[in-house]
Design an enzyme around this catalytic site. Structure first.
Site, PDB file in Angstrom:
ATOM      1  N   ASN A 206      36.402  -8.637  17.402  1.00  0.00           N
ATOM      2  CA  ASN A 206      36.595  -9.529  16.486  1.00  0.00           C
ATOM      3  C   ASN A 206      37.180  -9.621  15.505  1.00  0.00           C
ATOM      4  OD1 ASN A 206      32.958  -7.410  16.760  1.00  0.00           O
ATOM      5  ND2 ASN A 206      33.862  -9.091  17.529  1.00  0.00           N
TER       6      ASN A 206
ATOM      7  N   ASP B 221      24.969  -6.645  21.635  1.00  0.00           N
ATOM      8  CA  ASP B 221      25.055  -7.573  20.987  1.00  0.00           C
ATOM      9  C   ASP B 221      23.507  -9.424  21.215  1.00  0.00           C
ATOM     10  OD1 ASP B 221      26.486  -9.953  21.191  1.00  0.00           O
ATOM     11  OD2 ASP B 221      26.711 -10.027  24.160  1.00  0.00           O
TER      12      ASP B 221
HETATM   13  C1  FPP Z   1      27.547  -8.635  18.334  1.00  0.00           C
HETATM   14  O1  FPP Z   1      26.465  -9.947  18.286  1.00  0.00           O
HETATM   15  C2  FPP Z   1      27.001  -7.970  16.595  1.00  0.00           C
HETATM   16  C3  FPP Z   1      28.407  -7.643  16.386  1.00  0.00           C
HETATM   17  C4  FPP Z   1      30.013  -7.488  16.378  1.00  0.00           C
HETATM   18  C5  FPP Z   1      28.300  -6.813  15.266  1.00  0.00           C
HETATM   19  C6  FPP Z   1      27.267  -5.334  14.861  1.00  0.00           C
HETATM   20  C7  FPP Z   1      27.231  -5.293  13.963  1.00  0.00           C
HETATM   21  C8  FPP Z   1      25.882  -4.988  13.861  1.00  0.00           C
HETATM   22  C9  FPP Z   1      24.294  -4.840  14.906  1.00  0.00           C
HETATM   23  C10 FPP Z   1      25.099  -5.173  12.248  1.00  0.00           C
HETATM   24  C11 FPP Z   1      25.427  -3.842  11.675  1.00  0.00           C
HETATM   25  C12 FPP Z   1      26.541  -2.752  12.364  1.00  0.00           C
HETATM   26  C13 FPP Z   1      26.303  -1.367  11.679  1.00  0.00           C
HETATM   27  C14 FPP Z   1      26.635  -0.172  12.525  1.00  0.00           C
HETATM   28  C15 FPP Z   1      26.253  -1.464   9.611  1.00  0.00           C
HETATM   29  P1  FPP Z   1      26.887 -11.869  17.887  1.00  0.00           P
HETATM   30  O2  FPP Z   1      27.780 -11.889  16.739  1.00  0.00           O
HETATM   31  O3  FPP Z   1      28.538 -11.879  19.023  1.00  0.00           O
HETATM   32  O4  FPP Z   1      26.039 -12.491  19.282  1.00  0.00           O
HETATM   33  P2  FPP Z   1      25.725 -13.478  19.530  1.00  0.00           P
HETATM   34  O5  FPP Z   1      27.389 -13.549  20.687  1.00  0.00           O
HETATM   35  O6  FPP Z   1      25.103 -14.012  19.787  1.00  0.00           O
HETATM   36  O7  FPP Z   1      26.882 -14.597  19.158  1.00  0.00           O
END
Ligand code: FPP
Length: 229
Positions: free
Chosen positions: A63, A15
């Site tokens: 998501n 996250d």
């Molecule tokens: C959460 O951060 C992250 C995600 C929902 C996506 C995770 C994806 C990756 C780490 C990159 C690619 C991974 C793969 C396996 C190809 P957030 O967007 O909720 O961050 P925030 O809480 O700061 O808004």
């Protein structure tokens, strides 16, 4: 009474990509790209440390509520992740497993996922689980639904056998980056006895030093599984 030094199964809620990008006045998608770079580096460190199974939460069933542009970018990034890590998985004998329902994913991505699963399916020692369009409550409902008409007795084992992946071991160490302290519908059953490590470090900033802190936290735990010693 023994201390477990190295967890068998580490699961990570990655996250903080969005906030990391925002702090740099960059679009959220830039944060996901940096998050992917972190994932590649950390995967290697996790297996180097002797961990046998790694599960990462890449896309939850919730998501889909994100802006279309972000979803499209994440799908493209998953394809890129598979292409760029394909050889690494093959060379290091890592079995790649998808956890979740990918029917809603673009067909090209579905094919790449299935291809990598097929090519690495005989690997036994290391396991990489990509939780994508995964939701723990959905998985539990799916299992209950599957067993509903079965005549056999419902036990923990028979229930687990109809999960998305019956071979997924219980989680030993669950890491969540980004400062939130919740499980967000991730591996609820499998984490029943997990040691949970929360860190404020945003995922793109998560380095080997932070992983080592989490592993040290785990190695200091005495796991009683409800018993008294
Ligand atoms: C959460 O951060 C992250 C995600 C929902 C996506 C995770 C994806 C990756 C780490 C990159 C690619 C991974 C793969 C396996 C190809 P957030 O967007 O909720 O961050 P925030 O809480 O700061 O808004």
């Amino acid at each position: 009474m023994s201390k477990n030094n190295i967890p068998n199964h580490v699961a990570i809620i990655m996250d903080g990509n969005g906030r990391w990008a925002k702090n740099k006045n960059m679009p959220r998608n830039f944060g996901h790209e940096e998050g992917l770079k972190t994932l590649s580096k950390i995967t290697q460190k996790v297996f180097d440390a002797g961990v046998k199974s790694l599960t990462v939460y890449a896309f939850s069933s919730e998501n889909w509520n994100r802006p279309k542009n972000e979803i499209k970018h994440l799908m493209a990034l998953f394809e890129k992740a598979i292409e760029s890590n394909f050889q690494y998985m093959v060379d290091n004998k890592i079995k790649f497993n998808l956890l979740g329902n990918i029917k809603k994913f673009p067909l090209t991505l579905q094919k790449k996922i299935k291809n990598l699963e097929e090519i690495t399916k005989k690997n036994r020692v290391y396991n990489f689980y990509l939780a994508a369009n995964y939701g723990s409550k959905e998985e539990l409902v799916f299992a209950a639904e599957t067993l509903r008409n079965s005549t056999s007795k419902i036990t923990e084992k028979s229930f687990k056998n109809v999960f998305y992946n019956p071979h997924l071991p219980d989680v030993d160490l669950l890491i969540r980056t980004g400062g939130e302290t919740r499980l967000s519908n991730f591996l609820l059953w499998q984490s029943a006895y997990a040691e949970i490590y929360f860190t404020k470090v945003l995922w793109p900033d998560f380095k080997a030093i932070h992983l080592n802190k989490a592993l040290k936290f785990f190695s200091g735990k005495i796991r009683k599984f409800g018993k008294i010693y």
